[in-house]
Design a protein around this motif. Structure first.
Motif, PDB file in Angstrom:
ATOM      1  N   LEU A 159       0.828  -1.198   0.000  1.00 33.08           N
ATOM      2  CA  LEU A 159       0.000   0.000   0.000  1.00 33.08           C
ATOM      3  C   LEU A 159       0.868   1.256   0.000  1.00 33.08           C
ATOM      4  O   LEU A 159       0.502   2.274  -0.591  1.00 33.08           O
ATOM      5  CB  LEU A 159      -0.932  -0.001   1.223  1.00 33.08           C
ATOM      6  CG  LEU A 159      -1.992   1.097   1.277  1.00 33.08           C
ATOM      7  CD1 LEU A 159      -2.944   1.002   0.091  1.00 33.08           C
ATOM      8  CD2 LEU A 159      -2.753   1.043   2.600  1.00 33.08           C
ATOM      9  N   SER A 160       2.018   1.201   0.610  1.00 35.88           N
ATOM     10  CA  SER A 160       2.927   2.354   0.663  1.00 35.88           C
ATOM     11  C   SER A 160       3.474   2.726  -0.703  1.00 35.88           C
ATOM     12  O   SER A 160       4.045   3.811  -0.871  1.00 35.88           O
ATOM     13  CB  SER A 160       4.088   2.051   1.614  1.00 35.88           C
ATOM     14  OG  SER A 160       4.825   0.924   1.163  1.00 35.88           O
ATOM     15  N   GLU A 161       3.306   1.860  -1.698  1.00 32.47           N
ATOM     16  CA  GLU A 161       3.755   2.141  -3.061  1.00 32.47           C
ATOM     17  C   GLU A 161       2.601   2.513  -3.993  1.00 32.47           C
ATOM     18  O   GLU A 161       2.809   2.737  -5.189  1.00 32.47           O
ATOM     19  CB  GLU A 161       4.481   0.920  -3.629  1.00 32.47           C
ATOM     20  CG  GLU A 161       5.735   0.523  -2.852  1.00 32.47           C
ATOM     21  CD  GLU A 161       6.363  -0.756  -3.382  1.00 32.47           C
ATOM     22  OE1 GLU A 161       5.826  -1.325  -4.363  1.00 32.47           O
ATOM     23  OE2 GLU A 161       7.373  -1.176  -2.828  1.00 32.47           O
ATOM     24  N   ALA A 162       1.405   2.610  -3.447  1.00 30.16           N
ATOM     25  CA  ALA A 162       0.207   2.759  -4.273  1.00 30.16           C
ATOM     26  C   ALA A 162      -0.034   4.198  -4.703  1.00 30.16           C
ATOM     27  O   ALA A 162       0.339   5.157  -4.017  1.00 30.16           O
ATOM     28  CB  ALA A 162      -1.010   2.246  -3.511  1.00 30.16           C
ATOM     29  N   ILE A 163      -0.716   4.349  -5.840  1.00 33.77           N
ATOM     30  CA  ILE A 163      -1.240   5.632  -6.317  1.00 33.77           C
ATOM     31  C   ILE A 163      -2.755   5.600  -6.148  1.00 33.77           C
ATOM     32  O   ILE A 163      -3.427   4.691  -6.633  1.00 33.77           O
ATOM     33  CB  ILE A 163      -0.868   5.895  -7.774  1.00 33.77           C
ATOM     34  CG1 ILE A 163       0.661   5.921  -7.943  1.00 33.77           C
ATOM     35  CG2 ILE A 163      -1.476   7.213  -8.257  1.00 33.77           C
ATOM     36  CD1 ILE A 163       1.104   6.054  -9.388  1.00 33.77           C
ATOM     37  N   LEU A 164      -3.282   6.614  -5.466  1.00 37.49           N
ATOM     38  CA  LEU A 164      -4.703   6.713  -5.120  1.00 37.49           C
ATOM     39  C   LEU A 164      -5.303   7.927  -5.814  1.00 37.49           C
ATOM     40  O   LEU A 164      -4.722   9.012  -5.776  1.00 37.49           O
ATOM     41  CB  LEU A 164      -4.847   6.839  -3.598  1.00 37.49           C
ATOM     42  CG  LEU A 164      -6.178   7.327  -3.034  1.00 37.49           C
ATOM     43  CD1 LEU A 164      -7.292   6.334  -3.315  1.00 37.49           C
ATOM     44  CD2 LEU A 164      -6.045   7.585  -1.526  1.00 37.49           C
ATOM     45  N   PHE A 165      -6.483   7.749  -6.406  1.00 34.09           N
ATOM     46  CA  PHE A 165      -7.218   8.859  -7.022  1.00 34.09           C
ATOM     47  C   PHE A 165      -8.580   9.008  -6.344  1.00 34.09           C
ATOM     48  O   PHE A 165      -9.172   8.035  -5.880  1.00 34.09           O
ATOM     49  CB  PHE A 165      -7.463   8.599  -8.513  1.00 34.09           C
ATOM     50  CG  PHE A 165      -6.329   9.004  -9.416  1.00 34.09           C
ATOM     51  CD1 PHE A 165      -5.008   8.879  -9.033  1.00 34.09           C
ATOM     52  CD2 PHE A 165      -6.595   9.474 -10.688  1.00 34.09           C
ATOM     53  CE1 PHE A 165      -3.973   9.232  -9.882  1.00 34.09           C
ATOM     54  CE2 PHE A 165      -5.570   9.831 -11.547  1.00 34.09           C
ATOM     55  CZ  PHE A 165      -4.256   9.716 -11.139  1.00 34.09           C
ATOM     56  N   SER A 166      -9.071  10.254  -6.313  1.00 31.53           N
ATOM     57  CA  SER A 166     -10.446  10.550  -5.911  1.00 31.53           C
ATOM     58  C   SER A 166     -10.839  11.849  -6.583  1.00 31.53           C
ATOM     59  O   SER A 166      -9.977  12.682  -6.891  1.00 31.53           O
ATOM     60  CB  SER A 166     -10.571  10.664  -4.388  1.00 31.53           C
ATOM     61  OG  SER A 166     -11.941  10.711  -4.022  1.00 31.53           O
ATOM     62  N   THR A 167     -12.130  12.042  -6.817  1.00 28.97           N
ATOM     63  CA  THR A 167     -12.554  13.262  -7.505  1.00 28.97           C
ATOM     64  C   THR A 167     -12.522  14.472  -6.581  1.00 28.97           C
ATOM     65  O   THR A 167     -12.037  15.536  -6.952  1.00 28.97           O
ATOM     66  CB  THR A 167     -13.961  13.074  -8.098  1.00 28.97           C
ATOM     67  OG1 THR A 167     -13.924  12.011  -9.053  1.00 28.97           O
ATOM     68  CG2 THR A 167     -14.432  14.333  -8.803  1.00 28.97           C
ATOM     69  N   PHE A 168     -13.032  14.320  -5.371  1.00 27.34           N
ATOM     70  CA  PHE A 168     -13.116  15.436  -4.436  1.00 27.34           C
ATOM     71  C   PHE A 168     -12.309  15.149  -3.179  1.00 27.34           C
ATOM     72  O   PHE A 168     -12.454  14.075  -2.585  1.00 27.34           O
ATOM     73  CB  PHE A 168     -14.565  15.700  -4.030  1.00 27.34           C
ATOM     74  CG  PHE A 168     -15.481  15.964  -5.190  1.00 27.34           C
ATOM     75  CD1 PHE A 168     -15.380  17.138  -5.916  1.00 27.34           C
ATOM     76  CD2 PHE A 168     -16.443  15.034  -5.553  1.00 27.34           C
ATOM     77  CE1 PHE A 168     -16.223  17.391  -6.979  1.00 27.34           C
ATOM     78  CE2 PHE A 168     -17.288  15.272  -6.619  1.00 27.34           C
ATOM     79  CZ  PHE A 168     -17.183  16.453  -7.336  1.00 27.34           C
ATOM     80  N   ASN A 253      -6.157  -4.935  -7.647  1.00 28.44           N
ATOM     81  CA  ASN A 253      -6.099  -6.355  -7.302  1.00 28.44           C
ATOM     82  C   ASN A 253      -6.649  -6.544  -5.892  1.00 28.44           C
ATOM     83  O   ASN A 253      -6.855  -5.571  -5.152  1.00 28.44           O
ATOM     84  CB  ASN A 253      -4.663  -6.879  -7.406  1.00 28.44           C
ATOM     85  CG  ASN A 253      -3.701  -6.042  -6.584  1.00 28.44           C
ATOM     86  OD1 ASN A 253      -3.669  -6.159  -5.359  1.00 28.44           O
ATOM     87  ND2 ASN A 253      -2.944  -5.165  -7.254  1.00 28.44           N
ATOM     88  N   ARG A 254      -6.864  -7.792  -5.514  1.00 25.16           N
ATOM     89  CA  ARG A 254      -7.496  -8.079  -4.224  1.00 25.16           C
ATOM     90  C   ARG A 254      -6.594  -7.757  -3.043  1.00 25.16           C
ATOM     91  O   ARG A 254      -7.081  -7.404  -1.964  1.00 25.16           O
ATOM     92  CB  ARG A 254      -7.952  -9.537  -4.180  1.00 25.16           C
ATOM     93  CG  ARG A 254      -9.095  -9.805  -5.139  1.00 25.16           C
ATOM     94  CD  ARG A 254      -9.719 -11.182  -4.969  1.00 25.16           C
ATOM     95  NE  ARG A 254     -10.863 -11.320  -5.859  1.00 25.16           N
ATOM     96  CZ  ARG A 254     -12.093 -10.903  -5.560  1.00 25.16           C
ATOM     97  NH1 ARG A 254     -12.337 -10.337  -4.388  1.00 25.16           N
ATOM     98  NH2 ARG A 254     -13.083 -11.061  -6.410  1.00 25.16           N
ATOM     99  N   ASP A 255      -5.288  -7.870  -3.208  1.00 20.37           N
ATOM    100  CA  ASP A 255      -4.385  -7.592  -2.092  1.00 20.37           C
ATOM    101  C   ASP A 255      -4.441  -6.122  -1.686  1.00 20.37           C
ATOM    102  O   ASP A 255      -4.586  -5.798  -0.498  1.00 20.37           O
ATOM    103  CB  ASP A 255      -2.952  -7.967  -2.465  1.00 20.37           C
ATOM    104  CG  ASP A 255      -2.733  -9.469  -2.552  1.00 20.37           C
ATOM    105  OD1 ASP A 255      -3.723 -10.220  -2.342  1.00 20.37           O
ATOM    106  OD2 ASP A 255      -1.605  -9.902  -2.828  1.00 20.37           O
ATOM    107  N   ILE A 256      -4.312  -5.243  -2.642  1.00 16.09           N
ATOM    108  CA  ILE A 256      -4.313  -3.822  -2.292  1.00 16.09           C
ATOM    109  C   ILE A 256      -5.720  -3.356  -1.920  1.00 16.09           C
ATOM    110  O   ILE A 256      -5.893  -2.434  -1.122  1.00 16.09           O
ATOM    111  CB  ILE A 256      -3.684  -2.982  -3.426  1.00 16.09           C
ATOM    112  CG1 ILE A 256      -3.045  -1.718  -2.834  1.00 16.09           C
ATOM    113  CG2 ILE A 256      -4.678  -2.649  -4.515  1.00 16.09           C
ATOM    114  CD1 ILE A 256      -1.942  -1.152  -3.674  1.00 16.09           C
ATOM    115  N   HIS A 257      -6.728  -4.009  -2.475  1.00 17.19           N
ATOM    116  CA  HIS A 257      -8.104  -3.747  -2.068  1.00 17.19           C
ATOM    117  C   HIS A 257      -8.287  -4.059  -0.588  1.00 17.19           C
ATOM    118  O   HIS A 257      -8.852  -3.255   0.171  1.00 17.19           O
ATOM    119  CB  HIS A 257      -9.060  -4.591  -2.915  1.00 17.19           C
ATOM    120  CG  HIS A 257     -10.505  -4.461  -2.533  1.00 17.19           C
ATOM    121  ND1 HIS A 257     -11.100  -5.258  -1.569  1.00 17.19           N
ATOM    122  CD2 HIS A 257     -11.484  -3.631  -2.982  1.00 17.19           C
ATOM    123  CE1 HIS A 257     -12.369  -4.929  -1.450  1.00 17.19           C
ATOM    124  NE2 HIS A 257     -12.630  -3.945  -2.295  1.00 17.19           N
ATOM    125  N   ALA A 258      -7.781  -5.195  -0.154  1.00 14.42           N
ATOM    126  CA  ALA A 258      -7.917  -5.589   1.253  1.00 14.42           C
ATOM    127  C   ALA A 258      -7.208  -4.619   2.178  1.00 14.42           C
ATOM    128  O   ALA A 258      -7.706  -4.280   3.258  1.00 14.42           O
ATOM    129  CB  ALA A 258      -7.386  -7.010   1.439  1.00 14.42           C
TER     130      ALA A 258
END
Length: 266
Positions: A159-168, A253-258
């Motif tokens: 998760l520390s390597e992830a890129i996260l998007f959100s609109t607001f 993927n399911r791992d980062i989802h969890a």
């Protein structure tokens, strides 16, 4: 569940692309015009709708009336039309009208087909860039300026390597925003304002997560179909189906989802 035959699948796919072509033409008639104005759907906040939103959906509905009169329709601007086939077309004629008004090329047209169990096929189309992301009924590909290529979500990573998007940045209610902000410090990069294009980037293998709240069925049906076809997962914040919108967690993927789900649930 409505059974989709091979012949019907081919017609659904062809119809969806005809809808997307019509919506491209309709939306580009008004995009980046300095005289474009917008009404608001809500008195409490600015929830814009433009002539392009309505024209896009009108043209798509006219095609469906000619090609698929037996199917139902759920559209953002003109509501529900009942059908008899067990299939419903879910249409968002412009997802990201705020971006459309601002001239940013991150809005899109969302087209999907669902049965009683959820979406079976979807398109995320960005008319200005001319990128079309397709998923379901045996398809998972993008076609755009760089040509045609398969869609494949990113493999598991920390998760520390992830890129996260959100609109607001606010992400819904105060409680929902607090839950979202439990995730933000744990990822590498967070970006805002991309509307449906963020979901397309999950399917394209570019980012890992999209987290949003307060969505409608027409916001999520096409992204679900495209992301799942590319190997990803999309649920609500409890890990349940999110076919009707609300809180949404889309993951590569399911791992980062969890990992993200655990933080959202607190």
């Amino acid at each position: 569940m409505a059974r989709v035959s091979q012949q019907d699948a081919a017609d659904i796919i062809a119809t969806a692309h005809e809808l997307a072509d019509a919506a491209r033409e309709a939306t580009l008639l008004h995009f980046r015009r300095t005289d474009l104005t917008a009404d608001t759907k809500e008195a409490e906040r600015f929830d814009p709708v433009t002539v392009a939103d309505r024209l896009s959906e009108e043209r798509m509905r006219a095609i469906l009336a000619r090609r698929r009169p037996q199917d139902g329709i759920l559209g953002e601007e003109f509501g529900t039309t009942e059908g008899t086939s067990g299939l419903t077309w879910v249409l968002d004629p412009i997802d990201g009208t705020r971006g459309y008004l601002s001239g940013t090329p991150t809005w899109g047209v969302l087209i999907s087909v669902r049965d009683a169990t959820g979406p079976v096929y979807g398109l995320i189309d960005q008319p200005y860039i001319r990128e079309r992301f397709e998923g379901g009924l045996g398809r998972a590909e993008v076609n755009g300026p760089s040509g045609r290529s398969p869609l494949r979500c990113r493999p598991p990573r920390a998760l520390s390597e992830a890129i996260l998007f959100s609109t607001f940045p606010e992400v819904g209610t105060q409680a929902e925003g607090d839950a979202f902000r439990r995730v933000v410090p744990n990822v590498r990069l967070t970006r805002y304002g991309t509307d449906c294009y963020g979901y397309a980037l999950i399917a394209a293998g570019m980012i890992d997560l999209v987290i949003e709240a307060g969505l409608q069925a027409y916001d999520v049906q096409a992204p679900i179909a495209v992301i799942e076809a590319a190997g990803g997962i999309m649920t609500d914040w409890q890990g349940n189906p999110c076919h009707d919108g609300g809180q949404v967690l889309a993951a590569a993927n399911r791992d980062i989802h969890a990992a993200a789900l655990a933080l959202l649930k607190g």
